[in-house]
Write a protein that holds these residues in place. Structure first.
Motif, PDB file in Angstrom:
ATOM      1  N   ALA A  52       0.865  -1.179   0.000  1.00 32.96           N
ATOM      2  CA  ALA A  52       0.000   0.000   0.000  1.00 32.96           C
ATOM      3  C   ALA A  52       0.909   1.239   0.000  1.00 32.96           C
ATOM      4  O   ALA A  52       2.122   1.125  -0.140  1.00 32.96           O
ATOM      5  CB  ALA A  52      -0.903  -0.013   1.229  1.00 32.96           C
ATOM      6  N   GLU A  53       0.319   2.394   0.198  1.00 31.20           N
ATOM      7  CA  GLU A  53       1.096   3.630   0.257  1.00 31.20           C
ATOM      8  C   GLU A  53       1.157   4.101   1.709  1.00 31.20           C
ATOM      9  O   GLU A  53       0.115   4.283   2.345  1.00 31.20           O
ATOM     10  CB  GLU A  53       0.449   4.703  -0.623  1.00 31.20           C
ATOM     11  N   VAL A  54       2.358   4.262   2.221  1.00 27.31           N
ATOM     12  CA  VAL A  54       2.532   4.743   3.588  1.00 27.31           C
ATOM     13  C   VAL A  54       2.940   6.213   3.518  1.00 27.31           C
ATOM     14  O   VAL A  54       3.933   6.566   2.882  1.00 27.31           O
ATOM     15  CB  VAL A  54       3.593   3.918   4.349  1.00 27.31           C
ATOM     16  N   LEU A  55       2.140   7.047   4.162  1.00 29.38           N
ATOM     17  CA  LEU A  55       2.387   8.483   4.188  1.00 29.38           C
ATOM     18  C   LEU A  55       2.863   8.896   5.568  1.00 29.38           C
ATOM     19  O   LEU A  55       2.469   8.286   6.570  1.00 29.38           O
ATOM     20  CB  LEU A  55       1.103   9.247   3.858  1.00 29.38           C
ATOM     21  N   VAL A  56       3.691   9.920   5.609  1.00 29.06           N
ATOM     22  CA  VAL A  56       4.158  10.456   6.883  1.00 29.06           C
ATOM     23  C   VAL A  56       3.887  11.948   6.948  1.00 29.06           C
ATOM     24  O   VAL A  56       3.819  12.635   5.933  1.00 29.06           O
ATOM     25  CB  VAL A  56       5.666  10.196   7.111  1.00 29.06           C
ATOM     26  N   ALA A  57       3.754  12.415   8.177  1.00 26.67           N
ATOM     27  CA  ALA A  57       3.694  13.847   8.470  1.00 26.67           C
ATOM     28  C   ALA A  57       5.036  14.210   9.080  1.00 26.67           C
ATOM     29  O   ALA A  57       5.472  13.568  10.047  1.00 26.67           O
ATOM     30  CB  ALA A  57       2.564  14.146   9.443  1.00 26.67           C
ATOM     31  N   PRO A  71      -5.336   1.984  -1.821  1.00 23.85           N
ATOM     32  CA  PRO A  71      -6.239   2.266  -2.944  1.00 23.85           C
ATOM     33  C   PRO A  71      -7.191   1.089  -3.135  1.00 23.85           C
ATOM     34  O   PRO A  71      -6.969   0.010  -2.580  1.00 23.85           O
ATOM     35  CB  PRO A  71      -5.302   2.405  -4.146  1.00 23.85           C
ATOM     36  N   ALA A  72      -8.227   1.266  -3.888  1.00 21.52           N
ATOM     37  CA  ALA A  72      -9.257   0.236  -4.087  1.00 21.52           C
ATOM     38  C   ALA A  72      -8.660  -1.164  -4.185  1.00 21.52           C
ATOM     39  O   ALA A  72      -7.815  -1.431  -5.032  1.00 21.52           O
ATOM     40  CB  ALA A  72     -10.071   0.555  -5.335  1.00 21.52           C
ATOM     41  N   LEU A 105      -2.934  14.037   7.617  1.00 19.11           N
ATOM     42  CA  LEU A 105      -2.731  12.705   7.047  1.00 19.11           C
ATOM     43  C   LEU A 105      -4.028  12.154   6.456  1.00 19.11           C
ATOM     44  O   LEU A 105      -4.034  11.579   5.370  1.00 19.11           O
ATOM     45  CB  LEU A 105      -2.164  11.753   8.100  1.00 19.11           C
ATOM     46  N   VAL A 106      -5.142  12.329   7.167  1.00 22.34           N
ATOM     47  CA  VAL A 106      -6.432  11.860   6.651  1.00 22.34           C
ATOM     48  C   VAL A 106      -6.800  12.630   5.389  1.00 22.34           C
ATOM     49  O   VAL A 106      -7.247  12.039   4.395  1.00 22.34           O
ATOM     50  CB  VAL A 106      -7.537  11.958   7.727  1.00 22.34           C
ATOM     51  N   ARG A 107      -6.607  13.943   5.410  1.00 17.72           N
ATOM     52  CA  ARG A 107      -6.902  14.760   4.214  1.00 17.72           C
ATOM     53  C   ARG A 107      -6.072  14.285   3.014  1.00 17.72           C
ATOM     54  O   ARG A 107      -6.571  14.227   1.888  1.00 17.72           O
ATOM     55  CB  ARG A 107      -6.616  16.233   4.479  1.00 17.72           C
ATOM     56  N   ALA A 108      -4.819  13.952   3.251  1.00 19.50           N
ATOM     57  CA  ALA A 108      -3.953  13.477   2.163  1.00 19.50           C
ATOM     58  C   ALA A 108      -4.488  12.165   1.587  1.00 19.50           C
ATOM     59  O   ALA A 108      -4.446  11.954   0.365  1.00 19.50           O
ATOM     60  CB  ALA A 108      -2.518  13.307   2.660  1.00 19.50           C
ATOM     61  N   CYS A 109      -4.992  11.294   2.443  1.00 18.22           N
ATOM     62  CA  CYS A 109      -5.583  10.037   1.960  1.00 18.22           C
ATOM     63  C   CYS A 109      -6.820  10.309   1.114  1.00 18.22           C
ATOM     64  O   CYS A 109      -7.016   9.681   0.064  1.00 18.22           O
ATOM     65  CB  CYS A 109      -5.933   9.124   3.134  1.00 18.22           C
ATOM     66  N   VAL A 110      -7.655  11.232   1.555  1.00 18.00           N
ATOM     67  CA  VAL A 110      -8.857  11.584   0.794  1.00 18.00           C
ATOM     68  C   VAL A 110      -8.461  12.157  -0.567  1.00 18.00           C
ATOM     69  O   VAL A 110      -9.040  11.793  -1.602  1.00 18.00           O
ATOM     70  CB  VAL A 110      -9.748  12.560   1.590  1.00 18.00           C
ATOM     71  N   ARG A 112      -5.738  11.534  -2.226  1.00 15.62           N
ATOM     72  CA  ARG A 112      -5.233  10.417  -3.046  1.00 15.62           C
ATOM     73  C   ARG A 112      -6.371   9.566  -3.577  1.00 15.62           C
ATOM     74  O   ARG A 112      -6.347   9.119  -4.716  1.00 15.62           O
ATOM     75  CB  ARG A 112      -4.241   9.581  -2.247  1.00 15.62           C
ATOM     76  N   ALA A 113      -7.385   9.347  -2.749  1.00 13.76           N
ATOM     77  CA  ALA A 113      -8.544   8.557  -3.191  1.00 13.76           C
ATOM     78  C   ALA A 113      -9.250   9.248  -4.358  1.00 13.76           C
ATOM     79  O   ALA A 113      -9.664   8.576  -5.310  1.00 13.76           O
ATOM     80  CB  ALA A 113      -9.506   8.344  -2.028  1.00 13.76           C
TER      81      ALA A 113
END
Length: 168
Positions: A52-57, A71-72, A105-110, A112-113
Motif C-alpha cells: 500500500a502507500e505509507v504516508l508520513v507527516a 487504494p481500491a 494525514l487523513v486529508r492526504a488520503c482523501v 489520493r482517493a
C-alpha cells in the motif's frame, strides 16, 4: 507549524513503526500490551509499504506520524469494497498530538482517493476509544456506518471496530 505530508522513506520505516506501536500501546488499544501480535504488524512499515502507500507527516526533519493508504482493493484492505479506498493505522507521536498532523494525514488520503480512477469513497475502521480520531473523521465529512462494524479476531476476544465512510 510547517507540516509536510509525503511518502515514507525506507530509512523512516523503523521510527514510524515505533511511533505507531507506541501510539496504540499508550492509548491502551492493544489487549495484550507488548505481547500483542498486532504490535508486530504495526511496527512492520516495510511490509505495509510493499502492499500500500505509507504516508508520513513531518515538520522539518521531525517525523510526527503516519498512515497507510490502501487504494481500491489490495492485500492491506480490511473492509474496502469495489470502488473504495481504505485508511489504516493512523498514528501520531504523543508529543506531536493536537497540532494537525492526524487531520493532515487523513486529508492526504482523501486527496489520493479522489485521484484514483473509479474510486467513489474512502472507508476506515477505528476503535471505540479513539475519540480524537472520530472527531477528525466527522469534521472531514466521514459518516458512521454501523452496518459495517466488525470484529477482526472474534475467536479470541470481543473487539468490535467501528467503521466510517466518506463518499467522494
Amino acid at each position: 507549524m510547517d507540516l509536510t505530508i509525503r511518502q515514507a522513506l525506507p530509512e523512516e520505516y523503523a521510527a514510524l513503526g515505533e511511533i505507531t506501536a507506541q501510539a496504540y500501546l499508550r492509548d491502551g488499544l492493544l489487549d495484550f500490551g507488548e505481547s500483542d501480535s498486532y504490535l508486530d504488524e504495526l511496527r512492520d512499515v516495510a511490509k505495509r509499504a510493499g502492499a500500500a502507500e505509507v504516508l508520513v507527516a513531518v515538520e522539518g526533519d521531525r517525523l510526527l506520524g503516519g498512515v497507510t493508504f490502501v487504494p481500491a482493493g489490495g492485500p492491506m484492505a480490511d473492509i474496502a469494497g469495489p470502488g473504495e479506498a481504505e485508511i489504516r493505522m493512523l498514528a501520531v507521536d504523543h508529543a506531536a498530538r493536537g497540532r494537525g498532523a492526524g487531520e493532515a494525514l487523513v486529508r492526504a488520503c482523501v486527496d489520493r482517493a479522489r485521484a484514483v480512477p473509479g474510486c467513489l469513497g474512502v472507508v476506515l475502521s477505528t476503535q471505540r476509544t479513539m475519540h480524537t480520531a472520530h472527531r477528525i473523521y466527522a469534521r472531514l465529512g466521514f459518516l458512521r456506518t454501523p452496518e459495517r462494524d466488525w470484529n477482526p479476531l472474534p475467536e479470541l476476544f470481543d473487539l468490535r471496530l467501528l467503521t466510517y465512510a466518506l463518499t467522494l
